[in-house]
Design a protein around this motif. Structure first.
Motif, mmCIF file in Angstrom:
data_model
loop_
_atom_site.group_PDB
_atom_site.id
_atom_site.type_symbol
_atom_site.label_atom_id
_atom_site.label_comp_id
_atom_site.label_asym_id
_atom_site.label_seq_id
_atom_site.Cartn_x
_atom_site.Cartn_y
_atom_site.Cartn_z
ATOM 1 N N GLN A 163 0.811 -1.230 0.000
ATOM 2 C CA GLN A 163 0.000 0.000 0.000
ATOM 3 C C GLN A 163 0.843 1.280 0.000
ATOM 4 O O GLN A 163 0.295 2.362 0.179
ATOM 5 C CB GLN A 163 -0.919 0.041 1.242
ATOM 6 C CG GLN A 163 -1.674 -1.220 1.515
ATOM 7 C CD GLN A 163 -2.773 -1.494 0.492
ATOM 8 O OE1 GLN A 163 -3.007 -0.680 -0.399
ATOM 9 N NE2 GLN A 163 -3.427 -2.637 0.592
ATOM 10 N N ASP A 164 2.157 1.166 -0.183
ATOM 11 C CA ASP A 164 2.966 2.398 -0.099
ATOM 12 C C ASP A 164 2.797 3.262 -1.350
ATOM 13 O O ASP A 164 2.201 2.849 -2.336
ATOM 14 C CB ASP A 164 4.453 2.069 0.161
ATOM 15 C CG ASP A 164 5.143 1.528 -1.084
ATOM 16 O OD1 ASP A 164 4.474 1.348 -2.117
ATOM 17 O OD2 ASP A 164 6.357 1.274 -1.026
ATOM 18 N N THR A 165 3.331 4.478 -1.266
ATOM 19 C CA THR A 165 3.251 5.382 -2.412
ATOM 20 C C THR A 165 4.668 5.709 -2.850
ATOM 21 O O THR A 165 5.520 6.020 -2.018
ATOM 22 C CB THR A 165 2.560 6.710 -1.998
ATOM 23 O OG1 THR A 165 1.390 6.370 -1.263
ATOM 24 C CG2 THR A 165 2.184 7.545 -3.193
ATOM 25 N N ASN A 166 4.915 5.664 -4.131
ATOM 26 C CA ASN A 166 6.257 5.958 -4.634
ATOM 27 C C ASN A 166 6.583 7.436 -4.402
ATOM 28 O O ASN A 166 5.808 8.315 -4.793
ATOM 29 C CB ASN A 166 6.302 5.633 -6.133
ATOM 30 C CG ASN A 166 7.718 5.433 -6.610
ATOM 31 O OD1 ASN A 166 8.611 6.211 -6.266
ATOM 32 N ND2 ASN A 166 7.924 4.388 -7.373
ATOM 33 N N PRO A 167 7.714 7.724 -3.764
ATOM 34 C CA PRO A 167 8.052 9.131 -3.498
ATOM 35 C C PRO A 167 8.393 9.912 -4.780
ATOM 36 O O PRO A 167 8.307 11.139 -4.803
ATOM 37 C CB PRO A 167 9.291 9.038 -2.586
ATOM 38 C CG PRO A 167 9.814 7.639 -2.747
ATOM 39 C CD PRO A 167 8.679 6.783 -3.204
ATOM 40 N N ASN A 168 8.765 9.198 -5.835
ATOM 41 C CA ASN A 168 9.053 9.860 -7.109
ATOM 42 C C ASN A 168 7.735 10.041 -7.866
ATOM 43 O O ASN A 168 7.050 9.070 -8.188
ATOM 44 C CB ASN A 168 10.029 8.969 -7.899
ATOM 45 C CG ASN A 168 10.330 9.511 -9.275
ATOM 46 O OD1 ASN A 168 9.444 9.993 -9.985
ATOM 47 N ND2 ASN A 168 11.580 9.403 -9.663
ATOM 48 N N ASN A 169 7.410 11.299 -8.131
ATOM 49 C CA ASN A 169 6.100 11.604 -8.692
ATOM 50 C C ASN A 169 5.832 10.923 -10.034
ATOM 51 O O ASN A 169 4.744 10.389 -10.275
ATOM 52 C CB ASN A 169 5.977 13.128 -8.819
ATOM 53 C CG ASN A 169 4.526 13.526 -8.799
ATOM 54 O OD1 ASN A 169 3.712 12.863 -8.137
ATOM 55 N ND2 ASN A 169 4.195 14.561 -9.541
#
Ligand SMILES: O=C(O)C[C@H](O)C(=O)O
Ligand code: SF4
Length: 516
Positions: free
Chosen positions: A216-222
């Motif tokens: 469920q994480d979000t990639n820090p690179n947009n």
């Protein structure tokens, strides 16, 4: 560090037998989306049951317990040589206890080392870090999904998608293609880790590292976050479905990482992981080696929603016109087999025989040790244990990828009068022709459902070719209530060929640039 080995042993057992909570959540979400009265829905409910059984039995979720791959972060000064030797001991012990299959094979002779130790196995990566604790993570990624990994060198031309250039849009096309080419063979619905850049080796390493991320994480690179979201939204439009049966859910997760590359090289490396996405980790006290905390949520907190096998099969038979429920007793006759059609759900009672790569190769130019007329061959390499009285017991026994037997299967069906082949992922044109000519069927079992199928095996009647090693030996198994779906029949029909064609047609809708 007196507890280090015990902690690693616990980590191995937990990873192999209890699918983490964040992975379970994603599978549950897939169950919500998929109509339960379809083959894909039936597969997902079998998978859910299997996950619970593995946890309760403390036995492998899938019989292929994969290539044990550890990533260990240690404080400066920690003795990595001792850790390595204790990891190896823990692996051997978990193998002896039936928590891991004997999976380390000499590449040249085919000899199985019997304890999962050997050149290159297990894989252990060490990194130092500033913290005081030791972080040990483990992934058990099976061979079938590993075979579906793919690496692209950009620019390239992709079937169905056209040119993939050295930019984000080219990467997007590679990822869509990677999901398409895996079809159901890596036990879809799967998770993919993508590595952009690096060289051929580090690109794949980066791809595999992505599989250590939380679902469920979000990639820090947009840009990469957008790419991940795009893939999750669109890959499911390919219609491959669970086990390649067709359906709404083909992909459960996509994580993308990037690293620098050489000016001349531009690799996109994709690590495909089956639904049996077994990875866990522990944080250890570096003085005692005791477990301080588990890194990923435990599966125990996320029970799967269960449906009885009978109810799941009935729902499909009731709602799908082409699906009938049929019970067969071995040996099977030609007439029985010719009456079966793609979509039928077959329950087998009686004896079946396991056989995979070594056996198929052997049978090409040798006699079989038993009469195989009317027999059922099961593409399966089980986890087996012998009790003190010398009796064998099946600890895990799901199907293996059948396409590896494509060069042999038709000849063997003809030579021995085999009437049914059970496996997963389907087979090719040569086998399909042999099924029609000689009167046989291909039955697709649910990949990874190793506990579910082990429960159908009531007795081990015997074994031949133990010299091939446990997974490759020919086990004679007495079964009751072994259910699988006809996906290739004796009338020239193949569900696999249809799903591949349909998904190929759908792939071309992703041809036009999205990230430009
Ligand atoms: O080796 C096995 O038992 C299964 C393998 O992981 C496969 O997916 O084919
Ligand atoms: S059989 Fe399927 S679930 Fe098991 S390791 Fe192979 S790909 Fe994964």
């Amino acid at each position: 560090m007196q507890h280090f080995e015990e902690s690693v042993y616990k980590l191995i057992v937990e990873t192999s037998t209890n699918l983490p909570g964040d992975v379970r959540e994603v599978i549950q979400a897939a169950q919500e989306v998929e109509d339960s009265a379809t083959r894909a829905g039936l597969s997902l409910s079998t998978i859910a049951t299997n996950i619970e059984m593995a946890e309760n039995n403390v036995s492998p979720i899938c019989q292929d317990t994969g290539m044990p791959t550890f990533v260990v972060h240690t404080p400066v000064g920690a003795n990595q040589m001792i850790m390595k030797s204790q990891i190896r001991s823990a692996i051997a012990r978990a193998t002896k206890d039936g928590k891991l299959r004997t999976n380390s094979v000499d590449s040249l002779t085919g000899a199985n080392t019997g304890d999962n130790l050997g050149p290159g196995t297990p894989v252990i990566h060490f990194e130092q870090w500033e913290k005081d604790d030791i972080d040990v993570r483990l992934i058990l990624k099976g061979g079938g999904c590993e075979n579906k990994n793919i690496q692209y060198s950009l620019p390239t031309e992709l079937e169905g998608l056209g040119k993939a250039g050295r930019d984000l849009d080219g990467i997007r096309k590679c990822i869509m293609h990677a999901v398409y080419q895996a079809q159901g063979q890596g036990c879809s619905a799967g998770f993919i880790g993508v590595g952009i850049g690096g060289d051929r080796t580090t690109g794949y390493e980066l791809a595999k590292q992505q599989l250590f991320r939380h679902t469920q994480d979000t990639n820090p690179n947009n840009e990469l976050r957008q790419l991940e979201e795009y893939v999750m939204e669109n890959a499911n439009k390919l219609g491959i479905g669970t086990m390649g049966f067709g359906g709404e859910v083909s992909l459960l997760g996509c994580k993308v990482g990037v690293m620098n590359r050489l000016p001349a090289s531009f690799f996109v490396s994709v690590a495909y992981n089956c639904w049996a996405y077994r990875r866990q980790g522990v944080l250890l006290n570096s003085a005692s080696g005791e477990i301080k905390e588990w890194i990923y949520p435990s599966g125990t907190g996320t029970p799967m929603k269960l449906k009885s096998a009978e109810a799941a099969v009935e729902a499909v038979a009731e709602h799908q016109e082409e699906s009938r429920e049929i019970v067969l007793q071995t040996p099977i006759t030609e007439e029985q087999v010719r009456s079966l059609k793609v979509g039928d759900i077959v329950t087998i009672n009686g004896e079946m025989h396991t056989g995979r790569d070594a056996l198929h190769k052997h049978l090409m130019d040798h006699d079989a040790p038993i009469d195989l007329n009317g027999a059922v061959i099961y593409h399966c390499g089980p986890v087996m244990m012998k009790d003190q009285a010398g009796e064998w017991h099946v600890k895990a026994a799901g199907p293996t990828t059948s396409s590896r037997e494509e060069p042999y299967q038709g000849t063997i069906i003809k030579k021995f009068g085999i009437r049914a082949v059970i496996g997963k992922g389907g087979m090719g044109a040569k086998t399909l022709a042999a099924l029609q000519e000689h009167g046989a069927v291909y039955l697709n079992a649910i990949g990874g459902a190793a506990q579910y199928y082990a429960r159908c095996i009531k007795k081990v009647n015997g074994v031949d070719f133990m010299e091939f090693g446990i997974p490759e030996a020919m086990w004679h198994l007495q079964t009751k209530g072994f259910t699988a779906i006809v996906t290739m029949d004796a009338h020239g029909n193949s569900l696999h060929a249809n799903v591949e064609q349909d998904s190929f047609a759908k792939l071309s809708q992703f041809k036009d640039p999205v990230f430009s």
